[in-house]
Design a protein around this motif. Structure first.
Motif, PDB file in Angstrom:
ATOM      1  N   ILE A  92       0.868  -1.179   0.000  1.00  0.00           N
ATOM      2  CA  ILE A  92       0.000   0.000   0.000  1.00  0.00           C
ATOM      3  C   ILE A  92       0.901   1.224   0.000  1.00  0.00           C
ATOM      4  O   ILE A  92       2.100   1.138   0.306  1.00  0.00           O
ATOM      5  N   HIS A  93       0.331   2.374  -0.371  1.00  0.00           N
ATOM      6  CA  HIS A  93       1.069   3.636  -0.386  1.00  0.00           C
ATOM      7  C   HIS A  93       0.317   4.618   0.515  1.00  0.00           C
ATOM      8  O   HIS A  93      -0.438   5.471   0.023  1.00  0.00           O
ATOM      9  N   PRO A  94       0.480   4.508   1.822  1.00  0.00           N
ATOM     10  CA  PRO A  94      -0.408   5.233   2.742  1.00  0.00           C
ATOM     11  C   PRO A  94      -0.168   6.737   2.819  1.00  0.00           C
ATOM     12  O   PRO A  94      -1.101   7.488   3.092  1.00  0.00           O
ATOM     13  N   GLY A  98      -2.461   9.435   0.783  1.00  0.00           N
ATOM     14  CA  GLY A  98      -3.223  10.425   1.516  1.00  0.00           C
ATOM     15  C   GLY A  98      -3.541  11.654   0.684  1.00  0.00           C
ATOM     16  O   GLY A  98      -4.550  12.329   0.912  1.00  0.00           O
ATOM     17  N   ALA A  99      -2.682  11.931  -0.291  1.00  0.00           N
ATOM     18  CA  ALA A  99      -2.921  13.091  -1.148  1.00  0.00           C
ATOM     19  C   ALA A  99      -4.192  12.933  -1.959  1.00  0.00           C
ATOM     20  O   ALA A  99      -4.777  13.927  -2.411  1.00  0.00           O
ATOM     21  N   TYR A 100      -4.637  11.687  -2.149  1.00  0.00           N
ATOM     22  CA  TYR A 100      -5.800  11.425  -2.997  1.00  0.00           C
ATOM     23  C   TYR A 100      -7.065  11.131  -2.201  1.00  0.00           C
ATOM     24  O   TYR A 100      -8.126  10.928  -2.780  1.00  0.00           O
ATOM     25  N   ASP A 460      -2.835  -2.090  -2.393  1.00  0.00           N
ATOM     26  CA  ASP A 460      -2.145  -1.222  -3.342  1.00  0.00           C
ATOM     27  C   ASP A 460      -2.826   0.142  -3.443  1.00  0.00           C
ATOM     28  O   ASP A 460      -2.679   0.830  -4.455  1.00  0.00           O
ATOM     29  N   TYR A 461      -3.590   0.543  -2.426  1.00  0.00           N
ATOM     30  CA  TYR A 461      -4.184   1.874  -2.434  1.00  0.00           C
ATOM     31  C   TYR A 461      -3.080   2.917  -2.599  1.00  0.00           C
ATOM     32  O   TYR A 461      -2.024   2.788  -1.979  1.00  0.00           O
ATOM     33  N   MET A 471      -9.317  -0.660   0.367  1.00  0.00           N
ATOM     34  CA  MET A 471      -8.440  -0.971   1.496  1.00  0.00           C
ATOM     35  C   MET A 471      -9.017  -2.049   2.408  1.00  0.00           C
ATOM     36  O   MET A 471      -8.330  -2.508   3.321  1.00  0.00           O
ATOM     37  N   SER A 472     -10.249  -2.457   2.187  1.00  0.00           N
ATOM     38  CA  SER A 472     -10.896  -3.432   3.068  1.00  0.00           C
ATOM     39  C   SER A 472     -10.358  -4.846   2.831  1.00  0.00           C
ATOM     40  O   SER A 472     -10.564  -5.420   1.761  1.00  0.00           O
ATOM     41  N   PRO A 473      -9.686  -5.443   3.816  1.00  0.00           N
ATOM     42  CA  PRO A 473      -9.253  -6.826   3.656  1.00  0.00           C
ATOM     43  C   PRO A 473     -10.407  -7.795   3.413  1.00  0.00           C
ATOM     44  O   PRO A 473     -10.249  -8.789   2.697  1.00  0.00           O
TER      45      PRO A 473
END
Length: 572
Positions: A92-94, A98-100, A460-461, A471-473
């Motif tokens: 993921i790209h947390p 966040g910018a998006y 991969d959000y 993001m929900s597992p």
């Protein structure tokens, strides 16, 4: 991230003291009446736990937990609710994501007309002359030529528009944006054939920007700044907690490196880092290959805090199928001679992986095409041969297309296979670009599992194509089991149906095997004495709920180190 303590010894002593009626350090709280799936193969089920100082000090039945409790011990009865180890998102790209969090997000499954309407509405809701920026379109929906500036000019002819695709490997710009960026027929491509500006037969830029060309456009417009990152990443972490996520692997921060240290420190200082992060450094391209291992070492020394540590080397091996930049062994359909491209030479990848292996650094490699997967496996094989005693662990992520001959190599080399299950629903748009044989070799999860390969899962959000919901597992688990659109038993099944997985496979990839990928299996990933008290409580039993309802199961509460970081209110 503290070292593991010998709590089994402490627990044994405590039980002896309790039986003798003597004083001992009581738990801070106990949980009873639970349906606990521990993900510990030696003791898979339990009903109660005790927690002291953020760690689990007891796992067993209600009577044992109650015997440990003192007057000061807080007691939680779950009335049969399911308790699992906290979920771990392994790609993921947390922070950059966040910018998006508050920007325009298109429905990836939508039509071109849907996207035009959404962009027009967003512009109307955000008046002015500034850039309209968003993400989420699926490039394959446009066909082989990709998106065109004229489609955006039709709705916003004067105001600049730049929209990233769902995987953040391409961008769609209108004429006003191209003009503002100074992109015309004479603008050189950053890396011809891989990072480039799509052009028409007259040599004019069409408005489709691939790979680094898209990233350069974002930088030029300065769409991301520290305040946006800080506020957005705090929101992303809150959403992750609400989905039961307590740890993650940050798979590189997409061109915000200069802001990353300050944002991480501020998140922790503000108390907003309510999960654990293992992060990575990613060399941007071939010019950074020689120094990649040294830079990764520097990050590991400098970028660490109470709940974060950036200590993994991330290597980008290829692009994407939708951009026809994923490295394949066959030509893309309708594009003779185009088999995608590799970011680095074989020698550069081998040197980076070998250097990381000598230094005991874990390696995470992006590989979507079968040729890229082969390059990654070859590099690991050479590194293991040269430094057989290294503690380094290797993950190849995404793994969209894998050659038959490489399946067993994952197992033989001990390479972790990481992917985003959500993508394994039927790929209508991408099917025309690959051969039938390749399409039958998509997402070979079961084939890998049957060979003993560790499988791990992540969202991969923001590149999942599903926005915040991706993001929900639980959503990801359902699609990994069905290979269909969530909630739709009549949806087509992504070939091959034989690659479907079981619930236990999905849970392992979000808990104990995910912890292994993060090199933290001694600390998290299962409900065991001595481990950190990271766990999630769900309102329904995943083992009895109908599979097409898994994505509807709600998180009741999420706990990090014995502290509740999310409460839905369902427990009251």
């Amino acid at each position: 991230m503290t070292s593991r303590l010998p709590f089994k010894c402490i627990l044994a002593a405590s039980l002896v003291l309790a039986s003798a009626g003597l004083a001992f350090a009581a738990p801070d709280f106990i949980v009873t009446g639970a349906n606990i799936h521990t993900m510990n193969a030696q003791a898979p089920r339990a009903a109660a736990i005790a927690v002291e100082g953020g760690r689990i000090t007891y796992v067993g039945d209600d009577a044992g937990a109650l015997a440990l409790a003192a007057q000061s011990t807080v007691r939680h009865d779950l009335d049969g609710k399911l308790l699992l180890p906290g979920f771990i998102d392994t790609h993921i790209h947390p922070i950059s994501g966040g910018a998006y969090a508050r920007m325009l997000s298109l429905d990836t499954a939508g039509t071109i007309e849907d996207w035009q309407a959404a962009i027009a509405r967003y512009a109307a809701d955000n008046p002015g002359n500034g850039l309209i920026f968003g993400y989420g379109f699926l490039a394959t929906t446009f066909g082989p030529e990709g998106p065109h500036r004229a489609m955006l000019d039709a709705i916003l002819p004067k105001r600049p528009v730049l929209i990233m695709d769902e995987g953040f490997h391409g961008a769609w710009a209108n004429t006003a944006a191209l003009r503002a960026l100074g992109i015309d027929r004479d603008t050189p491509d950053p890396a011809p054939g891989f990072s480039y500006y799509k052009r028409d037969s007259d040599g004019e830029a069409t408005g489709y920007l691939l790979e680094d060309a898209a990233g350069l456009a974002m930088d030029a417009f300065d769409v991301i700044n520290p305040q946006v990152l800080l506020e957005g990443s705090a929101e992303v972490i809150d959403v992750l907690n609400s989905y039961g996520v307590t740890a993650l692997f940050d798979a590189h921060e997409m061109d915000i490196e200069k802001h990353l240290p300050a944002v991480l420190r501020q998140l922790e200082s503000d108390g907003d880092m309510t999960l654990r992060i293992v992060g990575s450094y990613k060399p941007a391209g071939p010019s950074q290959a020689a120094g990649a291992v040294a830079t990764s070492r520097q990050w590991a020394e400098m970028l660490k805090g109470e709940n974060y540590h950036y200590r993994v080397l991330k290597i980008m091996l290829d692009g994407t199928v939708e951009g026809r930049t994923a490295a394949m062994f066959e030509d893309y359909q309708g594009e003779p001679g185009n088999r995608g491209d590799l970011v680095f030479s074989d020698e550069q990848v081998r040197q980076m992986v070998a250097g990381a292996t000598r230094d005991g650094i874990d390696v995470h490699m992006h590989a979507i095409g079968d040729r890229a997967v082969r390059q990654g496996l070859d590099a690991v094989e050479a590194a293991r041969r040269a430094t057989p005693d290294s503690p380094s662990r290797y993950t190849i992520c995404h793994i969209e297309v894998i050659a038959d001959s490489d399946l067993q190599r994952f197992a033989d080399l001990g390479v972790i296979a990481q992917s985003t299950p959500f993508w394994a629903s039927y790929d209508y748009a991408g099917e025309p670009f690959v051969s039938e044989d390749q399409f039958q070799r998509y997402w070979r999860y079961r084939s890998l599992r049957d060979r003993g390969v560790k499988l791990t899962w992540g969202s991969d959000y923001p590149a999942s194509g599903a926005g915040l919901a991706g993001m929900s597992p639980l959503l990801q688990m359902e699609v990994g089991i069905t290979r269909q659109d969530a909630g739709d038993p009549n949806a087509p099944v992504q070939p091959r149906a034989s690659e479907r997985l079981a619930l236990d496979d999905m849970l392992r990839g979000y808990t104990i095997d995910a912890a292994y990928q993060l090199h933290m299996e001694d600390e998290i990933g299962s409900i065991e004495v001595g481990k950190l008290a990271d766990f999630v409580v769900l309102d329904r039993d995943l083992f009895t709920v109908p599979v097409y309802e898994l994505h509807e199961v709600e998180v009741v509460s999420t706990w990090l180190g014995g502290r509740k970081v999310y409460d839905s209110g369902l427990s009251r």
